[in-house]
Design an enzyme around this catalytic site. Structure first.
Site, PDB file in Angstrom:
ATOM      1  CG  HIS A  60      -6.089   1.858   6.471  1.00 11.73           C
ATOM      2  ND1 HIS A  60      -6.118   0.564   6.023  1.00 11.73           N
ATOM      3  CD2 HIS A  60      -7.264   2.051   7.112  1.00 11.73           C
ATOM      4  CE1 HIS A  60      -7.239  -0.012   6.386  1.00 11.73           C
ATOM      5  NE2 HIS A  60      -7.966   0.878   7.042  1.00 11.73           N
ATOM      6  NE  ARG A  72      -2.302   0.656   3.816  1.00 12.23           N
ATOM      7  CZ  ARG A  72      -1.685   1.396   4.747  1.00 12.23           C
ATOM      8  NH1 ARG A  72      -1.400   2.647   4.507  1.00 12.23           N
ATOM      9  NH2 ARG A  72      -1.367   0.856   5.901  1.00 12.23           N
ATOM     10  CE1 TYR A 110       1.487   2.685   8.419  1.00 10.24           C
ATOM     11  CE2 TYR A 110       0.215   4.313   9.642  1.00 10.24           C
ATOM     12  CZ  TYR A 110       0.373   3.502   8.529  1.00 10.24           C
ATOM     13  OH  TYR A 110      -0.563   3.523   7.519  1.00 10.24           O
TER      14      TYR A 110
END
Length: 401
Positions: A298, A294, A307
């Site tokens: 998200h 990805r 992160y």
């Protein structure tokens, strides 16, 4: 996964059976280093037909499933990925401009979705999550219909049975059970169609997915579980969810699993065709793990920089699924500059159409939420409708004063 002999295991245990035991070179073998070594030894092989550089590689098992793909079809796969990415980028921009409440981008996952989507027959049935915009494209769902739910003006926007493509599912993993039940019905009807359920690496930890694996195996349901492992379940990396590669979980349920290069559209096409063929011929379920990435957030409410590092993204950008196929088309003389220029113009036209369509969407009927709650009506719903009507009327009264 490498299988050790009994003698090798015995030797390894005697060499250091306790944490902190020193090996032959004086290296301390802790549980952490042992786990790291085991993970490296168990690193699975990907099914890959196109390298990141766009070079065709042979695969004795899966080549036959794409042997008949023509240059025109290859250009079609490229067009699908480019237009899907353009639509996705426009939707992200619309959300940033306040036109959508939320958007779940598929950036980087185009090959997994287009390759698997184009493997399907018209009579196959699809159960998506909420990120399968490329699969929806392959099923003929108007992309503007996908945006109504994210704008808050409808509950889906299309008839699932018109395209054999179910409505987007927000509850994580629940659609795998729906797909399994539908596939069991297909088998009882004696049809030779197949069912495919899409989910992510995060959803693979849900109980619904485990139940669907159990039921599909026991009842030999004609279903393909297609997991897009994009490495991050929001902010949780895959290794925090599973000690083994996701595709290997299928072994415990008694059906095959395979890991495919999710950035290789040709490999995704071949592997999905193989899995669907198994389903249609009565061989039961298959788990396909499309190992992809990805590249975006998200959803538009997420900040991936909190992160994960830029280096990781940059490494995966070098494996971009669209650039990979373009390189192959160019080196194989399957597409000229005119093709790419025409596609660019088509891409811009799609973006404009999507933008105009979203801004022209009418607001929903405020009282639609009370419809279809009960088949024959209900006194409580009637009471709530009346209360809401009075509430709405109060605004008109205030305006009149």
């Amino acid at each position: 996964m490498t299988v050790e002999s009994t003698a090798a295991r015995t030797s390894r245990r005697s060499a250091g059976s306790k944490a902190g035991t020193t090996g032959t070179k004086g290296t301390t073998r802790t549980p952490a280093t042992k786990a790291a070594g085991a993970k490296k030894a168990a690193e699975p092989q990907l099914v890959q037909l196109l390298t990141p550089e766009g070079k065709r590689v042979k695969n004795a098992e899966y080549d036959k499933y794409v042997a008949g793909v023509t240059p025109e079809e290859l250009r079609g796969l490229y067009r699908d990925m480019v237009l899907t990415r353009r639509f996705d980028a426009e939707a992200t921009s619309l959300q940033r401009q306040g036109e959508l409440g939320l958007w779940a981008s598929l950036l980087g996952q185009e090959a997994a979705q287009i390759g698997s989507g184009r493997a399907l027959r018209d009579d196959d049935y699809v159960f998506p999550t909420y990120r399968e915009h490329g699969v929806a494209w392959c099923r003929g769902v108007d992309p503007t219909n996908l945006l109504g739910m994210f704008r808050g003006v409808n509950n889906g926007g299309w008839d699932p049975n018109s395209n054999n493509f179910q409505l987007y599912t927000i509850v994580i993993g629940s659609q795998t059970l729906h797909a399994t039940g539908y596939a069991m019905g297909v088998a009882k009807d004696g049809a030779d169609s197949a069912v495919i359920a899409y989910f992510g690496d995060g959803a693979s930890s849900q109980g619904d997915v485990a139940e669907s694996f159990t039921f599909s195996a026991v009842y030999n349901a004609p279903v393909v579980f297609f997991c897009q492992n994009n490495q991050w379940a929001i902010s949780e990396p895959t290794e925090k969810q599973s000690r083994v590669p996701i595709y290997q979980r299928a072994q415990g349920y008694g059906f095959p699993g395979v890991r495919v290069d999710g950035n290789d559209v040709l490999a995704c096409l071949a592997v999905t065709r193989w899995a669907l063929e198994r389903a249609r011929s009565g061989e039961g379920p298959t788990l396909v793990e499309a190992f992809t990435y990805r590249m975006g957030a998200h959803t538009t409410s997420d900040d991936p920089s909190r992160y994960r590092g830029d280096e990781e993204r940059q490494a995966w950008e070098a494996k971009d699924p669209i650039l990979r196929l373009r390189r192959f088309l160019e080196t194989s003389n399957h597409a000229d500059e005119g093709f790419f220029e025409e596609l660019e113009a088509e891409s811009e036209a799609l973006g404009k159409r999507v933008r105009e369509a979203v801004r022209a969407m009418p607001d929903p009927d405020h009282f639609a939420i009370f419809e279809n709650v009960y088949a024959d009506g209900h006194a409580l719903v009637d009471e709530e409708r009346a209360q809401f009507a009075a509430y709405q009327a109060s605004f008109a009264d205030e305006g009149g004063n």
